[in-house]
Design an enzyme around this catalytic site. Structure first.
Site, mmCIF file in Angstrom:
data_model
loop_
_atom_site.group_PDB
_atom_site.id
_atom_site.type_symbol
_atom_site.label_atom_id
_atom_site.label_comp_id
_atom_site.label_asym_id
_atom_site.label_seq_id
_atom_site.Cartn_x
_atom_site.Cartn_y
_atom_site.Cartn_z
ATOM 1 N N LYS A 5 0.877 -1.180 0.000
ATOM 2 C CA LYS A 5 0.000 0.000 0.000
ATOM 3 C C LYS A 5 0.907 1.220 0.000
ATOM 4 O O LYS A 5 1.465 1.609 1.017
ATOM 5 C CB LYS A 5 -0.900 -0.006 1.232
ATOM 6 N N LYS B 119 -6.398 -8.663 -1.467
ATOM 7 C CA LYS B 119 -7.626 -8.675 -2.270
ATOM 8 C C LYS B 119 -7.947 -10.114 -2.639
ATOM 9 O O LYS B 119 -7.062 -10.844 -3.096
ATOM 10 C CB LYS B 119 -7.444 -7.858 -3.559
HETATM 11 C C1 3B9 Z 1 -9.514 -2.204 -4.115
HETATM 12 C C2 3B9 Z 1 -9.427 -0.684 -4.178
HETATM 13 C C3 3B9 Z 1 -10.610 -0.094 -3.411
HETATM 14 C C4 3B9 Z 1 -9.451 -0.187 -5.648
HETATM 15 N N1 3B9 Z 1 -10.620 -0.605 -6.344
HETATM 16 C C5 3B9 Z 1 -11.628 0.277 -6.631
HETATM 17 O O1 3B9 Z 1 -11.577 1.464 -6.354
HETATM 18 C C6 3B9 Z 1 -12.826 -0.250 -7.326
HETATM 19 C C7 3B9 Z 1 -13.863 0.585 -7.494
HETATM 20 C C8 3B9 Z 1 -14.994 0.110 -8.125
HETATM 21 C C9 3B9 Z 1 -15.084 -1.184 -8.546
HETATM 22 O O2 3B9 Z 1 -16.195 -1.702 -9.191
HETATM 23 C C10 3B9 Z 1 -17.467 -1.273 -8.799
HETATM 24 C C11 3B9 Z 1 -18.493 -1.830 -9.480
HETATM 25 C C12 3B9 Z 1 -19.786 -1.468 -9.161
HETATM 26 C C13 3B9 Z 1 -20.054 -0.535 -8.173
HETATM 27 C C14 3B9 Z 1 -19.002 0.000 -7.485
HETATM 28 C C15 3B9 Z 1 -17.716 -0.396 -7.802
HETATM 29 C C16 3B9 Z 1 -14.013 -2.017 -8.381
HETATM 30 C C17 3B9 Z 1 -12.863 -1.545 -7.771
HETATM 31 C C18 3B9 Z 1 -8.108 -0.182 -3.641
HETATM 32 C C19 3B9 Z 1 -8.040 1.034 -2.977
HETATM 33 C C20 3B9 Z 1 -6.786 1.507 -2.544
HETATM 34 C C21 3B9 Z 1 -5.643 0.735 -2.788
HETATM 35 C C22 3B9 Z 1 -4.317 1.102 -2.393
HETATM 36 N N2 3B9 Z 1 -4.080 2.263 -1.732
HETATM 37 N N3 3B9 Z 1 -3.284 0.310 -2.683
HETATM 38 C C23 3B9 Z 1 -3.476 -0.855 -3.338
HETATM 39 N N4 3B9 Z 1 -2.414 -1.628 -3.603
HETATM 40 N N5 3B9 Z 1 -4.708 -1.267 -3.744
HETATM 41 C C24 3B9 Z 1 -5.783 -0.498 -3.481
HETATM 42 N N6 3B9 Z 1 -7.003 -0.932 -3.903
#
Ligand code: 3B9
Length: 337
Positions: free
Chosen positions: A121, A296
């Protein structure tokens, strides 16, 4: 006689040179495996600038010479994210992580081991990059998750962000999410220079990255040592994504994005905890600041069935490291100056 005079009526293949430069950028940033030296890369860029000066009509928006774009903005426009940029639930102990895994298994009504993608992260600024038919059309901050700021001109100056996707097989609309960060070495050099010129010092790399992205003049951003690491896909249209998150990251790498080299797949939550320990031990030696590990559920099908709780996915969690002492130390040192 300059060789160019031979081609005055037949412009040399500028597009070929542009593609060659973009290929070397792909090897350097996405593959971390450059084929030419920085000096040779700079010579290719210099030649492209000369040819584009000679044939201005040949300049395209995705030319690597077009990264430092327009005049300074008077303000940032608001962008409404088509898909919310979600935040992450936090874990602060192994027990929290085991409880997360148990909730996932309960919700999936399965006692099977859950496979996790494990990512650092990065301690930077979340960004959304929108590509249409392979071209970067918009860059935006996370903002409140729904409304962000349009920082397209500034993200175009970051060399690890492709202006045109590499390779093929990408969806016609692709929204990539990642973190813009400043590596420790770049941060130290920036502050060293600020000490010499008497400019404001930054407290830590995250603040330096945030301050560099908030510049209305992209020429200032262009001179800041920023990188972008891709970690997710938000909105796609006109194409399919691979069935696991780890293969989505591999696809992003093949399309030209920098992805973090520490990323691994854990067969179960116990391997995930081992990953957290291993990265925790090498944290101070990493070239960039991190504030935790993100786990994840690797299967996108299972992600879809787990869904989200209001602003955070049920299928992801951030296991944070203890806050680092150094930044307060720096703060003390800084104010003693
Ligand atoms: C998992 C996620 C929250 C990203 N993903 C998204 O933002 C996201 C958003 C809508 C999505 O699909 C949707 C579909 C329908 C409705 C709403 C969302 C899927 C993923 C995230 C957030 C911060 C992160 C970080 N600081 N470091 C790393 N390494 N990974 C990270 N991953």
């Amino acid at each position: 006689m300059s060789t160019l005079s031979l081609f005055d009526d037949f412009p040399p293949d500028i597009e070929q040179l542009r593609q060659e430069i973009n290929y070397h950028s792909y090897r350097y940033y996405a593959l971390d495996d450059p084929q030419i030296t920085d000096a040779d890369y700079d010579r290719l860029m210099q030649r492209l600038r000369e040819l584009e000066a000679q044939y201005p009509a040949s300049i395209t928006p995705d030319s690597p010479t077009q990264r430092v774009g327009a005049a300074p903005l008077s303000a940032f426009q608001t962008v409404v994210h088509e898909m919310p940029m979600l935040s992450l639930d936090n874990a602060f102990s192994d027990e929290d992580l085991l409880a997360f895994n148990q909730r996932v298994q309960d919700r999936l009504k399965s006692a099977e081991d859950i496979e996790y993608a494990c990512e650092v992260k990065l301690d930077g600024i979340a960004v959304s990059l929108l590509y249409q038919n392979g071209l970067l059309v918009r860059g935006a901050t996370r903002g409140d998750g729904t409304n962000g700021e349009d920082i397209t001109q500034n993200v175009r100056t970051i060399k690890s962000i492709p202006l045109r996707l590499h390779g093929e097989g990408f969806p016609s609309v692709l929204e990539v999410r990642g973190e813009i960060y400043m590596p420790k070495a770049g941060f130290n050099a920036l502050n060293e220079n600020a000490r010499i010129t008497g400019e404001k010092l930054f407290v830590n790399p995250r603040n330096a990255a945030a301050g560099s992205l908030r510049q209305l003049d992209p020429r200032i951003t262009a001179n800041r040592p920023l990188e972008m690491c891709a970690y997710s896909v938000g909105w796609v249209d006109g194409g399919e994504l691979p069935s696991t998150h780890s293969n989505v990251l591999a696809a992003l790498k093949s399309w030209g994005f920098l992805t973090n080299r520490e990323t691994q797949v854990a067969k179960n939550i116990h391997e995930a905890i081992a990953f957290y320990r291993r990265i925790g031990e090498k944290r101070d030696a990493l070239a960039y600041d991190i504030d935790g590990i993100v786990f994840k559920v690797n299967s996108r099908k299972l992600q879809d069935s787990l869904g989200f709780i209001s602003r955070a996915p049920r299928w992801a969690i951030a296991y944070k490291f203890p806050a680092q002492e150094e930044s307060t130390l720096l703060l003390d040192v800084e104010f003693q100056v």
